[in-house]
Design an enzyme around this catalytic site. Structure first.
Site, PDB file in Angstrom:
ATOM      1  N   ARG A  76       0.705  -1.328   0.088  1.00 31.44           N
ATOM      2  CA  ARG A  76       0.047  -0.038   0.045  1.00 31.44           C
ATOM      3  C   ARG A  76       0.851   1.096   0.048  1.00 31.44           C
ATOM      4  O   ARG A  76       0.454   2.149  -0.663  1.00 31.44           O
ATOM      5  CB  ARG A  76      -1.008   0.099   1.123  1.00 31.44           C
ATOM      6  CG  ARG A  76      -1.682   1.299   1.424  1.00 31.44           C
ATOM      7  CD  ARG A  76      -2.614   1.156   2.564  1.00 31.44           C
ATOM      8  NE  ARG A  76      -3.538   0.101   2.415  1.00 31.44           N
ATOM      9  CZ  ARG A  76      -4.305  -0.621   3.386  1.00 31.44           C
ATOM     10  NH1 ARG A  76      -4.142  -0.296   4.571  1.00 31.44           N
ATOM     11  NH2 ARG A  76      -5.179  -1.383   3.126  1.00 31.44           N
ATOM     12  N   TYR A  77       1.948   1.083   0.891  1.00 25.99           N
ATOM     13  CA  TYR A  77       2.851   2.384   1.015  1.00 25.99           C
ATOM     14  C   TYR A  77       4.017   2.104  -0.012  1.00 25.99           C
ATOM     15  O   TYR A  77       4.442   1.076  -0.407  1.00 25.99           O
ATOM     16  CB  TYR A  77       3.283   2.653   2.284  1.00 25.99           C
ATOM     17  CG  TYR A  77       1.991   2.795   3.288  1.00 25.99           C
ATOM     18  CD1 TYR A  77       1.491   4.050   3.271  1.00 25.99           C
ATOM     19  CD2 TYR A  77       1.401   1.758   4.284  1.00 25.99           C
ATOM     20  CE1 TYR A  77       0.344   4.202   4.343  1.00 25.99           C
ATOM     21  CE2 TYR A  77       0.482   1.936   5.053  1.00 25.99           C
ATOM     22  CZ  TYR A  77       0.094   3.271   5.242  1.00 25.99           C
ATOM     23  OH  TYR A  77      -1.120   3.610   5.886  1.00 25.99           O
ATOM     24  N   ARG A  80       7.096   0.085   2.083  1.00 31.68           N
ATOM     25  CA  ARG A  80       7.058  -1.034   2.990  1.00 31.68           C
ATOM     26  C   ARG A  80       5.838  -1.921   2.399  1.00 31.68           C
ATOM     27  O   ARG A  80       4.826  -1.361   1.948  1.00 31.68           O
ATOM     28  CB  ARG A  80       6.916  -0.552   4.285  1.00 31.68           C
ATOM     29  CG  ARG A  80       6.006   0.500   4.599  1.00 31.68           C
ATOM     30  CD  ARG A  80       6.147   1.472   5.626  1.00 31.68           C
ATOM     31  NE  ARG A  80       5.077   2.370   6.239  1.00 31.68           N
ATOM     32  CZ  ARG A  80       4.918   3.277   5.894  1.00 31.68           C
ATOM     33  NH1 ARG A  80       5.373   3.648   4.308  1.00 31.68           N
ATOM     34  NH2 ARG A  80       3.721   4.154   6.008  1.00 31.68           N
ATOM     35  N   CYS A  89      -4.215 -17.979  14.763  1.00 31.94           N
ATOM     36  CA  CYS A  89      -3.544 -17.078  15.764  1.00 31.94           C
ATOM     37  C   CYS A  89      -3.693 -18.247  17.121  1.00 31.94           C
ATOM     38  O   CYS A  89      -4.616 -19.275  16.611  1.00 31.94           O
ATOM     39  CB  CYS A  89      -4.332 -16.080  15.830  1.00 31.94           C
ATOM     40  SG  CYS A  89      -4.139 -14.788  14.755  1.00 31.94           S
ATOM     41  N   CYS A  93      -9.197 -12.539  18.116  1.00 30.66           N
ATOM     42  CA  CYS A  93     -10.025 -11.331  18.773  1.00 30.66           C
ATOM     43  C   CYS A  93     -11.090 -11.148  17.921  1.00 30.66           C
ATOM     44  O   CYS A  93     -11.051 -11.117  16.670  1.00 30.66           O
ATOM     45  CB  CYS A  93      -8.966 -10.032  18.447  1.00 30.66           C
ATOM     46  SG  CYS A  93      -7.492 -10.453  19.024  1.00 30.66           S
ATOM     47  N   CYS A  96     -11.438  -8.500  15.060  1.00 30.31           N
ATOM     48  CA  CYS A  96     -10.128  -8.711  14.059  1.00 30.31           C
ATOM     49  C   CYS A  96     -10.334  -8.196  12.594  1.00 30.31           C
ATOM     50  O   CYS A  96     -11.341  -8.133  12.193  1.00 30.31           O
ATOM     51  CB  CYS A  96      -9.799 -10.338  13.761  1.00 30.31           C
ATOM     52  SG  CYS A  96      -8.486 -10.816  12.694  1.00 30.31           S
ATOM     53  N   ARG A  98      -8.995  -8.611  10.104  1.00 30.69           N
ATOM     54  CA  ARG A  98      -8.775  -9.548   8.878  1.00 30.69           C
ATOM     55  C   ARG A  98      -9.635 -10.920   9.128  1.00 30.69           C
ATOM     56  O   ARG A  98      -9.208 -11.950   8.965  1.00 30.69           O
ATOM     57  CB  ARG A  98      -7.379  -9.862   8.901  1.00 30.69           C
ATOM     58  CG  ARG A  98      -6.490  -9.081   8.152  1.00 30.69           C
ATOM     59  CD  ARG A  98      -5.146  -9.168   7.496  1.00 30.69           C
ATOM     60  NE  ARG A  98      -4.460  -7.954   7.427  1.00 30.69           N
ATOM     61  CZ  ARG A  98      -3.658  -7.618   8.283  1.00 30.69           C
ATOM     62  NH1 ARG A  98      -3.291  -8.231   9.255  1.00 30.69           N
ATOM     63  NH2 ARG A  98      -2.916  -6.348   8.373  1.00 30.69           N
ATOM     64  N   ASP A 257     -11.668  -0.659  13.000  1.00 26.38           N
ATOM     65  CA  ASP A 257     -12.002  -1.012  11.647  1.00 26.38           C
ATOM     66  C   ASP A 257     -13.720  -1.411  11.529  1.00 26.38           C
ATOM     67  O   ASP A 257     -14.138  -2.148  12.038  1.00 26.38           O
ATOM     68  CB  ASP A 257     -11.376  -1.638  10.815  1.00 26.38           C
ATOM     69  CG  ASP A 257      -9.919  -1.379  10.675  1.00 26.38           C
ATOM     70  OD1 ASP A 257      -9.734  -0.113  10.395  1.00 26.38           O
ATOM     71  OD2 ASP A 257      -8.908  -1.913  10.847  1.00 26.38           O
ATOM     72  N   ASP A 294      -7.816   3.937   9.816  1.00 27.54           N
ATOM     73  CA  ASP A 294      -7.317   3.217   8.585  1.00 27.54           C
ATOM     74  C   ASP A 294      -8.512   3.585   7.507  1.00 27.54           C
ATOM     75  O   ASP A 294      -9.533   2.944   7.833  1.00 27.54           O
ATOM     76  CB  ASP A 294      -7.001   1.835   8.834  1.00 27.54           C
ATOM     77  CG  ASP A 294      -5.695   1.401   7.993  1.00 27.54           C
ATOM     78  OD1 ASP A 294      -5.568   2.000   7.035  1.00 27.54           O
ATOM     79  OD2 ASP A 294      -5.016   0.450   8.580  1.00 27.54           O
ATOM     80  N   LYS A 301      -3.342   4.655   6.641  1.00 26.85           N
ATOM     81  CA  LYS A 301      -3.618   5.083   8.349  1.00 26.85           C
ATOM     82  C   LYS A 301      -3.682   6.717   8.015  1.00 26.85           C
ATOM     83  O   LYS A 301      -2.770   7.382   7.607  1.00 26.85           O
ATOM     84  CB  LYS A 301      -2.633   4.741   9.183  1.00 26.85           C
ATOM     85  CG  LYS A 301      -2.563   3.204   9.384  1.00 26.85           C
ATOM     86  CD  LYS A 301      -1.292   2.769  10.256  1.00 26.85           C
ATOM     87  CE  LYS A 301      -1.309   1.367  10.259  1.00 26.85           C
ATOM     88  NZ  LYS A 301      -0.795   0.683   8.889  1.00 26.85           N
TER      89      LYS A 301
HETATM   90  C1  LIG Z   1      -0.202  -0.499   8.968  1.00 27.97           C
HETATM   91  C2  LIG Z   1       0.394  -0.874   7.545  1.00 27.97           C
HETATM   92  C3  LIG Z   1       1.489  -0.504   7.117  1.00 27.97           C
HETATM   93  C4  LIG Z   1       2.713  -0.103   8.123  1.00 27.97           C
HETATM   94  O1  LIG Z   1       2.309   1.366   8.669  1.00 27.97           O
HETATM   95  P1  LIG Z   1       3.285   2.148   9.653  1.00 27.97           P
HETATM   96  O2  LIG Z   1       2.550   3.387   9.751  1.00 27.97           O
HETATM   97  O3  LIG Z   1       4.713   2.004   8.913  1.00 27.97           O
HETATM   98  O4  LIG Z   1       3.405   1.342  10.699  1.00 27.97           O
HETATM   99  C5  LIG Z   1       2.154  -1.115   5.989  1.00 27.97           C
HETATM  100  N1  LIG Z   1       1.358  -1.798   5.071  1.00 27.97           N
HETATM  101  C6  LIG Z   1       0.001  -1.879   5.549  1.00 27.97           C
HETATM  102  C7  LIG Z   1      -0.829  -2.438   4.480  1.00 27.97           C
HETATM  103  C8  LIG Z   1      -0.636  -1.528   6.663  1.00 27.97           C
HETATM  104  O5  LIG Z   1      -1.835  -1.629   7.053  1.00 27.97           O
END
Ligand SMILES: *Cc1c(COP(=O)(O)O)cnc(C)c1O
Length: 339
Positions: A76-77, A80, A89, A93, A96, A98, A257, A294, A301
């Protein structure tokens, strides 16, 4: 072990409940046998409210499926990725995020699937941070986890690896000297722990976190804001004070969520802002997490904060401090009002 309420019994007899019931014997020992309203009990025992689909709710509100270039990997980002190792798990929870896939047995840590994910990461040099999640990655054996960490470490552009886990809260016995010895071979390794309530901060949880911290693993916590469970400033303050003593830095406070059947867990967003306002200034800055929503649809986020900027008077900014006192700051001329 528990005297079930009617709401709980009916939920267990229903077909509509998608997320399995699972609780470790250790976590069960923390659950009140006769009190269906006990916060920890509400987080793990389903009730009928879970089968009610409310407005705005969805099975995949974060749109993870649409941002998944290979199965079990969410990109998504820019720098990362989130790698879901398995869908199981030790304790499930009820809120959850997911629950559409967790506990269904469809996402397994199979060699071929993990290989495809590793191949994607290897071929994408912009990825410098890999988050291992699931399911709970620490339920894999030490050997399997080591295999994955080693493969990630062999990719030069992967600078850090993070593991997201609830194990220190629900299965602290899994944190063994052998596990920590293995993990520390793959530094820089970070961990995000999931703690929800001060009653989870037991002697056993303290000991598990101490072992991880002594292994040089920076620890952060991700807490979900839950109605009637931790949505009071007092409860959250007690939790973050425990976490600080456990050497866990409160990282995120998540708005719950809007997954299907979560209405009974969700507070208004104002509640989260009120809790941050009740922490900031009143306790150590390190103890104040970032409150985030989110965004549905995959927007990621979005941080929400109390507004401490009251207004502008000429070149002066009017700011509010934590005690509601007003202060002027000589900001100087500024063409765009970004505040
Ligand atoms: C939360 C999340 C991250 C990590 O976000 P950070 O703000 O760096 O902790 C990375 N990818 C996805 C899809 C997420 O939901």
């Amino acid at each position: 072990m528990l005297r079930l309420s009617d709401e709980e019994r009916l939920a267990l007899e229903q077909d509509g409940v998608k997320l399995p019931l699972g609780i470790t014997p250790y976590y069960m020992s923390l659950i009140a046998p006769n009190d269906p309203e006990q916060p920890l009990r509400r987080t793990v025992i389903p009730t009928l409210q879970e089968v009610v689909k409310g407005p705005g709710e969805a099975d995949d509100p974060l749109g993870e499926e649409s941002q998944s270039p290979v199965p079990g990997l969410v990109h998504r980002y820019p720098d990362r990725v989130l790698l879901l190792l398995s869908d199981f798990c030790s304790t499930y929870c009820r809120y959850c995020t997911r629950s559409r896939l967790v506990g269904h047995g469809a996402l397994r840590p199979s060699r071929s699937r993990i290989d495809r994910a590793l191949e994607y990461i290897r071929a994408t040099p912009s990825i410098r941070d890999v988050l291992l999640s699931g399911g709970d990655p620490l339920l894999l054996s030490d050997d399997r986890l080591a295999w994955i960490l080693l493969r990630l470490r062999q990719i030069a552009h992967v600078e850090i690896v993070r593991i997201g886990t609830k194990v220190p809260a629900v299965l602290p016995q899994r944190i063994t000297p052998q596990l920590v010895r293995m993990l520390r071979r793959y530094h820089p390794l970070w961990m995000s722990l999931h703690f929800t309530h001060p009653e989870e901060c037991t002697v056993e949880a303290y000991r598990a976190c101490a072992q991880l911290a002594d292994g040089g693993i920076p620890l952060g916590s991700q807490t979900v804001l839950l109605k009637g469970i931790n949505d009071e400033v007092e409860t959250m303050t007690a939790l973050v004070h425990h976490l600080m003593k456990m050497r866990v830095r409160p990282y995120y406070l998540y708005q719950c969520d809007p997954i299907t059947g979560s209405a009974h867990f969700r507070t208004a967003v104002e509640k989260g802002v009120e809790i941050i306002r009740g922490l900031r200034g009143f306790t150590s800055g390190y103890a104040v997490p970032t409150y985030v929503v989110d965004a549905p649809g995959g927007g990621g986020k979005i941080p929400l904060m109390p507004n401490y900027v009251v207004g502008q008077q000429g070149d002066e900014l009017i700011l509010r401090n934590y005690q509601n006192g007003l202060y002027q700051y000589p900001n100087g001329p500024c063409s765009d009002n970004l505040l």
